[in-house]
Design a protein around this motif. Structure first.
Motif, PDB file in Angstrom:
ATOM      1  N   SER A 215      -3.491   4.304  -8.116  1.00 19.29           N
ATOM      2  CA  SER A 215      -4.030   3.418  -7.093  1.00 19.29           C
ATOM      3  C   SER A 215      -3.132   3.425  -5.869  1.00 19.29           C
ATOM      4  O   SER A 215      -1.915   3.611  -5.970  1.00 19.29           O
ATOM      5  CB  SER A 215      -4.135   2.000  -7.648  1.00 19.29           C
TER       6      SER A 215
ATOM      7  N   THR B 223      -6.412  -7.223  -2.505  1.00 21.60           N
ATOM      8  CA  THR B 223      -5.214  -6.467  -2.164  1.00 21.60           C
ATOM      9  C   THR B 223      -4.435  -6.024  -3.389  1.00 21.60           C
ATOM     10  O   THR B 223      -4.121  -4.854  -3.542  1.00 21.60           O
ATOM     11  CB  THR B 223      -4.284  -7.296  -1.255  1.00 21.60           C
ATOM     12  N   ASN B 224      -4.102  -6.948  -4.243  1.00 17.81           N
ATOM     13  CA  ASN B 224      -3.156  -6.537  -5.295  1.00 17.81           C
ATOM     14  C   ASN B 224      -3.366  -7.208  -6.632  1.00 17.81           C
ATOM     15  O   ASN B 224      -2.424  -7.374  -7.406  1.00 17.81           O
ATOM     16  CB  ASN B 224      -1.717  -6.757  -4.799  1.00 17.81           C
ATOM     17  N   ILE B 225      -4.590  -7.602  -6.919  1.00 21.97           N
ATOM     18  CA  ILE B 225      -4.902  -8.031  -8.286  1.00 21.97           C
ATOM     19  C   ILE B 225      -5.582  -6.867  -8.977  1.00 21.97           C
ATOM     20  O   ILE B 225      -6.456  -6.225  -8.414  1.00 21.97           O
ATOM     21  CB  ILE B 225      -5.838  -9.261  -8.276  1.00 21.97           C
ATOM     22  N   LYS B 226      -5.178  -6.597 -10.192  1.00 25.20           N
ATOM     23  CA  LYS B 226      -5.686  -5.422 -10.873  1.00 25.20           C
ATOM     24  C   LYS B 226      -6.205  -5.770 -12.271  1.00 25.20           C
ATOM     25  O   LYS B 226      -5.772  -6.736 -12.883  1.00 25.20           O
ATOM     26  CB  LYS B 226      -4.573  -4.377 -10.996  1.00 25.20           C
TER      27      LYS B 226
ATOM     28  N   THR C 221      -7.614  -1.269  -8.265  1.00 23.79           N
ATOM     29  CA  THR C 221      -7.763  -2.510  -7.529  1.00 23.79           C
ATOM     30  C   THR C 221      -9.186  -3.036  -7.649  1.00 23.79           C
ATOM     31  O   THR C 221     -10.140  -2.284  -7.442  1.00 23.79           O
ATOM     32  CB  THR C 221      -7.429  -2.267  -6.045  1.00 23.79           C
TER      33      THR C 221
ATOM     34  N   VAL D 152      -2.390  -4.412 -15.929  1.00 25.15           N
ATOM     35  CA  VAL D 152      -2.311  -3.021 -15.467  1.00 25.15           C
ATOM     36  C   VAL D 152      -2.021  -2.078 -16.636  1.00 25.15           C
ATOM     37  O   VAL D 152      -2.612  -1.005 -16.748  1.00 25.15           O
ATOM     38  CB  VAL D 152      -1.237  -2.861 -14.374  1.00 25.15           C
TER      39      VAL D 152
ATOM     40  N   SER E 197      -2.781   0.770  -4.107  1.00 23.39           N
ATOM     41  CA  SER E 197      -2.268  -0.599  -4.008  1.00 23.39           C
ATOM     42  C   SER E 197      -1.335  -0.816  -5.189  1.00 23.39           C
ATOM     43  O   SER E 197      -1.740  -0.680  -6.344  1.00 23.39           O
ATOM     44  CB  SER E 197      -3.422  -1.600  -4.044  1.00 23.39           C
TER      45      SER E 197
ATOM     46  N   LEU F  76       2.071  -3.024  -7.079  1.00 24.32           N
ATOM     47  CA  LEU F  76       2.837  -4.251  -7.224  1.00 24.32           C
ATOM     48  C   LEU F  76       4.313  -3.880  -7.347  1.00 24.32           C
ATOM     49  O   LEU F  76       4.665  -2.709  -7.503  1.00 24.32           O
ATOM     50  CB  LEU F  76       2.392  -4.990  -8.490  1.00 24.32           C
TER      51      LEU F  76
ATOM     52  N   MET G 257       0.859  -1.173   0.000  1.00 26.99           N
ATOM     53  CA  MET G 257       0.000   0.000   0.000  1.00 26.99           C
ATOM     54  C   MET G 257       0.901   1.229   0.000  1.00 26.99           C
ATOM     55  O   MET G 257       1.971   1.195   0.606  1.00 26.99           O
ATOM     56  CB  MET G 257      -0.879   0.041   1.250  1.00 26.99           C
TER      57      MET G 257
END
Lengths: 321, 321, 321, 321
Positions: free
Chosen positions: A302, B30-33, B38, D45, A304, A306, A253
């Protein structure tokens, strides 16, 4: 939004020439969604960027330059060059085996663009402040818009519409200036204008941007009897090679501490990350610091992220214009 | 973010009982986009809401109430009720033909939740201000959090975790109060806390929210030797039936004029729409006005909307708590 | 595809009544994609199923039944009931705060459907064989289509268009039959026809399905001078409660050993899974066996599955019709 | 699936050298879904292809070739070249501003690949038959696999892992052969193997493909005491420039008449389209005919297509190997 305001303003303003407005350049950018947000940068079927299918072939420009006769006027050269490029674009659109959707849409745009003397490609970014991409040869025009941040780009085609438009003209005028031993200028310019954040609409900001475009058009002699002028403002520029992307090393985050447009000194914090897999350890948080003096133009939209996410795009080695 | 701060705070704070923190309740939140934002509200395979697969069967509670003996103490009843419900949840998780992913995850959460006396389900919204869902029987607890907006919900299971938790206890204590002709209370409470906007992370706001939760836990006697208190603030409430969704009639671009948490009077503008198919007509723009006095809690997070979009969710008929 | 063939066939075929064909019921089902495949079961913004927003209120039907006069004819009752339901649907579409997109589209479909005597809702499934949902009271009509698999559904509204159409009529005729002490029938029927696999188009299969529909319409007296008949075939049926979903317990890669429409005996293999996290251990593969005698109607369309995936939907406790 | 079978087979087979198996090369290719199908070709993304972020710089190879001493042996050159390239890859992975996720994953793969003498990149396609990409200099190896269709690719880096692996070696051996006036060969080969359709898993087909790979490894001397041989089969090849994509001109529904692997003569039908906007006009259907003799290797996996869709990829100007 900017086109809406341009329509309102141009209705009351006599113009020299023709203005073509294209409010929508791909089939998903306006109102197709996956989740609550708007898609629009790439074809969701195959990932193809909607803005990288333009045509450019430098050898053709060299051949064309060879073909130019000493007695041809600038206007004759422009007209003949336009016909030739547009014929190639038309041929590509008629390929017997067909072409991909993104390329098809791009070539149609390019057909429109190659007829124009002034091409303004209006974009927005993730969370972003206003900035503009300006070819180095047209640097003087950077101050004709009400945009405080300027990226100067070299004569190198990297795939976008502005480059597909100005690179041929820039290359041709360079070759012909050499050949004729005098400055040849076609007066064709193309810019990418980044208006701001992709998920924010604001009517008054849109009107400000429409005014900015009118100021440019007026400076170029396209408006009759107008006194619209670019605003006086501090303009900061950087070379494209110094416009740098900061990628994340890990996911988690993120709180964006540096806002787009703010000056950040070397060593100051840009962002604070929360590592969701380490909430109860000393590695729970991490500060990302500026590697050098910089000004962020945009950050990821975002909270969030990666690993390998484009967190910020930043001006470095910047200077006042 | 709130859980991170709770961990830091609870490390230094002796507690009575056990605190179970669940930082992640579904595999994509949490962290799939898809695109830059998100996902997280529903299973992208089949659209199933990640928060509507809990178990509730009112007839079981009636049967259980019948089975309660006069001599059973509150603690004995609680213990026996918990065992019974948790056995049903365990059986459902072992269905020979299996169950869907969302339901499986929900039942596992519900197993944890049904053991607890205080269940706080932390959410965020699109673009949102803080608000809390409070069962009517626990209205007094609304003032124990630092949350200025309160939605009072009736004893009706509509699918969410808070309801799946409090509806059985509320129903049971109502039935037993009738049966015993005296007030029976189990002291079990469950709330959904809406912390704010889904794509904004802010460390200090997260700490504020963690403090708010500690204030509630302290008031409930869970903290030893703590003097943390809820803040004194104006708290506005509405009944769930008066918490209303405003849907759009047409698509386009939207500027959100009313911000979450602001008071809007009947007839004042909420949003201004740009109809992208009518840019050059008198129908290009449309103002959406408030149908009545209201306070928006949240609005849609994108500036591009379709017809039938949840534009705002609003308190109407609200009152001071 | 079926509608295309129906158009061709009905052009040459005089009909009694009016046929309304709706080729597209939601905005993404035809040609919006995420990845290479077609979306279409739910709204990608919020996960709402495009086929669960219909209106049904059983108490209204009881009230209407009360209002029926002894002297009212079947046709008068039908007409009056239709007007009343359609007025409610129209009112809902005009809600001052608006309604969500899926519900709006569904109510518009329902307005069309409630005017019709015969409603055929054409669907397709993941990887699927032909099957049909038939209300128990219209069981005799199951043999009028060329569809070998029949699911008999009770008078219970679970959200779909066929139920939203037949439940009111079924309930009303049951109430009036009681009241008048004689069999009241309105002759209104609604079915969901599952035509096959969602990502397979075949012109001749589409023509077969169009013929099947004409056979039904002819049996119902809608075609003039036609001799089209349903095919003689073995028809297998099951009750809705015995139409069961098999969910996976773990994710991985899957080979579908049982094909839709094939008879599978208890203990025979349905699918073989490859556990990608255990490629080099004895747990690398797993056979899923049939818990009982069954016939799969459909299986998941992807070879990559998660835990909690709907792997198969199967007829169990089936019988010949 | 192929890796699973390779593990089983290699457990019983002594090998010379080391086999590194990488079952998963990107974070979404195995079990992240949008809708019911698997994503995996690009980063959801930003659209970045997961297989186009490899490093290649031809000028470095020329510089290296210059640096080679006459007395250096093939093994010494290989070792030194590997160290140099791997150092560059390691440096790129440590860029102070970071790199994007796809590029990071690709460079890590490339580090593994650049150590190997034989690199097999296993892919699958939409709806596809087996085919293999073979560099022209390694054409003799095409017959060592059990794959009937061969695409011969020139020494031109277009972004994929096989090219990123073989182009440096091919270029270097060409330069050194010139310099030394004798044939220099490093014996490094890299191939992309297309195993079949992306949403079909079949254990016995996977075993067939594992056998095919063992046959190649055996021919290269990597297996001890094995007698596994490539199958005798007709092998058809084409040059990469003659491996052509057929794009659609319009969207709609499509029946794929030509199956992957089938010979299609000029003028024969490939596909039949249904134009969903013209169901009741003479333009409802359209046949797409082969422009020349061809063999489709794959077609689009969905029955719903847009304009500009890659409908088929086809061998043209093919010949027997």
């Amino acid at each position: 939004m900017v086109i809406y305001h341009l329509i309102q303003l141009l209705k009351q303003q006599p113009i020299r020439g023709e203005v073509i407005l294209v409010p929508n350049c791909n089939p998903v950018g306006t109102n197709i969604k996956a989740g609550e947000y708007t898609l629009g940068r790439f074809d969701p079927v195959n990932g193809t960027n909607w803005n990288r299918g333009y045509f450019y072939d430098e050898s053709l420009i060299h051949d064309f330059a060879q073909s130019v006769q000493d007695e041809e006027s600038i206007e004759q050269i422009k007209e003949r060059f336009r016909q030739q490029i547009k014929q190639i674009l038309a041929d590509k659109l008629e390929e017997p085996w067909g072409i991909g959707l993104a390329q098809r849409l791009n070539l149609k745009l390019q057909q429109l663009a190659f007829d124009a003397d002034f091409v303004l490609d209006l974009h927005n970014g993730p969370v972003s402040t206003r900035h503009i991409y300006v070819p180095e040869y047209a640097k003087a025009s950077a101050s004709l818009f009400n945009i405080p941040h300027v990226i100067l780009i070299p004569n190198k085609f990297a795939g976008a519409l502005d480059e597909a438009t100005f690179c041929p003209w820039w290359t041709l005028q360079t070759l012909l200036s050499d050949k004729r031993q005098q400055l040849v200028e076609f007066g064709v310019e193309a810019f990418t204008l980044e208006m701001g954040s992709q998920e924010v609409i604001n009517f008054s900001e849109g009107e400000y941007d429409a005014d900015s475009i009118l100021a440019y058009l007026n400076a170029k002699g396209c408006l009759l009897g107008s006194d619209v002028q670019p605003q006086s403002m501090r303009r900061i520029a950087t070379m494209l090679k110094n416009y740098k992307v900061l990628y994340t090393q890990q996911g988690g985050m993120v709180e964006y501490l540096a806002k787009p447009g703010e000056t950040v000194k070397k060593g100051q914090p840009l962002a604070k990350l929360l590592n969701v897999d380490e909430l109860d350890t000393p590695n729970a948080t991490e500060l990302m610091l500026a590697e050098c003096d910089l000004i962020p133009m945009l950050h990821f939209p975002s909270a969030s992220i990666l690993s390998g996410t484009q967190l910020y795009k930043c001006f470095t080695e910047y200077f006042e214009l």
